[in-house]
Design a protein around this motif. Structure first.
Motif, short mmCIF file in Angstrom:
data_model
loop_
_atom_site.label_atom_id
_atom_site.label_comp_id
_atom_site.label_asym_id
_atom_site.label_seq_id
_atom_site.Cartn_x
_atom_site.Cartn_y
_atom_site.Cartn_z
N CYS A 47 -36.95 41.51 -11.61
CA CYS A 47 -37.34 40.71 -10.45
C CYS A 47 -36.19 39.81 -10.03
O CYS A 47 -35.28 39.54 -10.83
N PHE A 74 -47.79 40.67 -6.03
CA PHE A 74 -47.87 42.00 -5.44
C PHE A 74 -46.90 42.88 -6.23
O PHE A 74 -45.68 42.69 -6.18
N ARG A 108 -44.05 48.52 -6.31
CA ARG A 108 -42.63 48.65 -5.91
C ARG A 108 -42.40 49.79 -4.93
O ARG A 108 -41.31 49.89 -4.35
N ARG A 123 -37.46 39.52 2.11
CA ARG A 123 -38.88 39.83 2.26
C ARG A 123 -39.33 39.73 3.72
O ARG A 123 -40.00 40.61 4.24
N ILE A 143 -42.55 42.45 3.97
CA ILE A 143 -43.38 42.72 2.79
C ILE A 143 -43.98 41.40 2.31
O ILE A 143 -43.52 40.32 2.70
N TYR A 172 -44.31 39.47 -3.39
CA TYR A 172 -43.81 40.73 -3.97
C TYR A 172 -43.02 40.42 -5.23
O TYR A 172 -42.11 39.58 -5.23
N CYS A 232 -35.88 41.97 -3.76
CA CYS A 232 -35.82 42.24 -2.32
C CYS A 232 -34.73 41.35 -1.75
O CYS A 232 -34.99 40.33 -1.11
#
Length: 455
Positions: free
Chosen positions: A169, A199, A202, A311, A318, A322, A326
């Protein structure tokens, strides 16, 4: 002599018990960070004026219970990252029933809590004692997603150290986990339903141009060039006793003065309006002071780069929660003489601002491909990057003992990056962290303080 004595190692699994989950293939935005199994290391220092026995008896039970509840939602962190058995160029994060996170509980001796959690230059080797080591035994190229260490300074304070794989992450995801755990720990009766789930899917990150394959093709070349470039910069090993860590700050007033100076220079030169923010002027200030401290030849190329949360920039955007990577990024390059010159801060801030503006409306795949190519072209340059962000709000983390007295990112000792966080003291201020040799840190500190006199 500073030392850490391990008291307990506790394995914490998700609760309620969670059956094995389908492995999640890492997206191409995750795979970028697989190089050398990069771990992001953060240390949170808290006041805790109690003996070690008090923590073990009264705090540790709720600490582990709240972690187990949080891991039920963030179960990938209890698993491991490994090559996918179905593909030569794919990795996955996999959780199997019974997987756990190991918490190491330790006691520190040999330094004062106020000293080691201070802003002044401190021995980096001592700080590294607070960083958790991987507690699991893995075979081949399999590695853990997270390691945690709680280090107690009896009757003074404690430090919670995290080492989280960047492939698992990004900073937004890791802070989402840490804040969720802290909120649950602070609650008198934490429950599963009181923790907001992330969330986790992936597959929402689409790879239309097969960037994953391109990343793996370029990884070997990039690693070779990165190591070669790192040797040119002559960094000290992270356990070298000459390395020190220090924290510098800019107040809201000083940041506003910097923004005014940058804006005035842009107007004087008749340049179009560009992104002027607390982030851009702070980074420019540090970049300029560091180049001055190192005394580079004026014609040596200097490169500055930073990742950007994508994001909201994704099409369509998204979810903000998440859990994964990202991130897009940008790179900009100037001559050392430009960055260290009389108007070096203003010049650097304008270049950083223009680079940020240049990201508007662009696709993350296009941005990354461009960054890879630019990075290869700039490999001869001296590179400064940024770890952390004031948007992560690290000083809002509260496990029940109030806000942290200090937050450090120690992984910058290996990457040579500067760390950045919001100020603990005032809204709108900034904290900057660096790990340098003691001699270089003294030179940087002098340049930093001298430049402040002009604000």
């Amino acid at each position: 002599m500073a030392a850490v004595r391990v008291l307990h190692e506790i394995k914490v699994s998700p609760f309620p018990s969670l059956p094995s989950q389908p492995p999640q293939t890492l997206s191409f935005l995750d795979c970028i960070w697989l190089r050398n199994s990069q771990m992001v290391e953060r240390l949170f220092f808290f006041d805790f004026p109690h003996p070690t026995s008090h923590f073990i008896e009264h705090n540790l039970p709720i600490f582990t219970k709240s972690l187990s509840l949080t891991l039920h939602h963030f179960y990938p962190l209890a698993g491991s990252i490994r090559p996918s058995p179905d593909s030569d160029d794919q990795f996955e994060i996999a959780y199997e029933e019974g997987d756990s996170v190991t918490i190491t509980v330790a006691e520190f001796a040999g330094d004062d809590f106020r000293n080691i959690s201070g802003h002044q230059p401190r021995n980096f080797k001592k700080l590294r004692l607070l960083v958790p080591k991987p507690a699991k035994t893995f075979s081949g190229s399999e590695f853990p997603a997270i390691s945690i260490q709680i280090t107690l300074f009896p009757n003074q304070g404690l430090c919670i150290g995290f080492a989280i794989s960047h492939a698992a992450c990004d900073g937004s995801g890791s802070m989402q986990f840490i804040r969720s755990w802290a909120d649950a720990c602070r609650s008198t009766e934490p429950t599963l339903h009181s923790i907001s789930p992330p969330f986790l899917d992936r597959s929402i990150i689409i790879d239309p141009c097969n960037m994953r394959r391109k990343i793996f093709k370029m990884a070997h070349k990039l690693n070779e060039m990165y190591e070669k470039n790192l040797k040119k910069q002559d960094p000290l090993p992270v356990f070298d006793p000459r390395l020190v860590s220090a924290t510098f700050s800019l107040s809201k007033y000083q940041i506003e003065r910097l923004k005014e100076r940058v804006q005035a220079k842009g107007a004087k030169e008749g340049k179009p309006s560009f992104h002027i923010s607390a982030f851009s002027v702070t980074c420019a200030y540090v970049w300029s002071c560091l180049v001055r401290a190192r005394g580079y030849d004026n014609e040596i190329n200097q490169c500055f780069g930073c990742v950007v949360d994508w994001r909201k920039r994704m099409k369509p955007p998204i979810p903000s929660n998440y859990f994964g990577n990202c991130l897009g990024n940008f790179l900009t390059e100037l001559k050392a003489g430009e960055v260290a010159g009389k108007d070096g801060i203003e010049v650097a801030a304008m270049e950083i601002g223009k680079s940020i503006d240049g990201l508007q409306g662009r696709d993350v795949v296009e941005v990354l491909e461009s960054a890879f190519n630019t990075y290869l072209e700039m490999m001869g340059s001296r590179l400064l990057t940024v770890a952390g962000s004031p948007k992560l709000r690290v000083y809002e983390v509260d496990f029940g003992w109030g806000r942290p007295v200090k937050v450090e990112i120690t992984s910058i000792g290996e990457t040579g990056a500067m760390s950045l966080a919001e100020s603990r003291k005032e809204k709108g201020g900034m904290e900057i962290g660096l790990v340098l040799s003691e001699e270089e840190m003294n030179k940087f500190g002098m340049n930093y303080a001298t430049a402040l006199l002009d604000l």
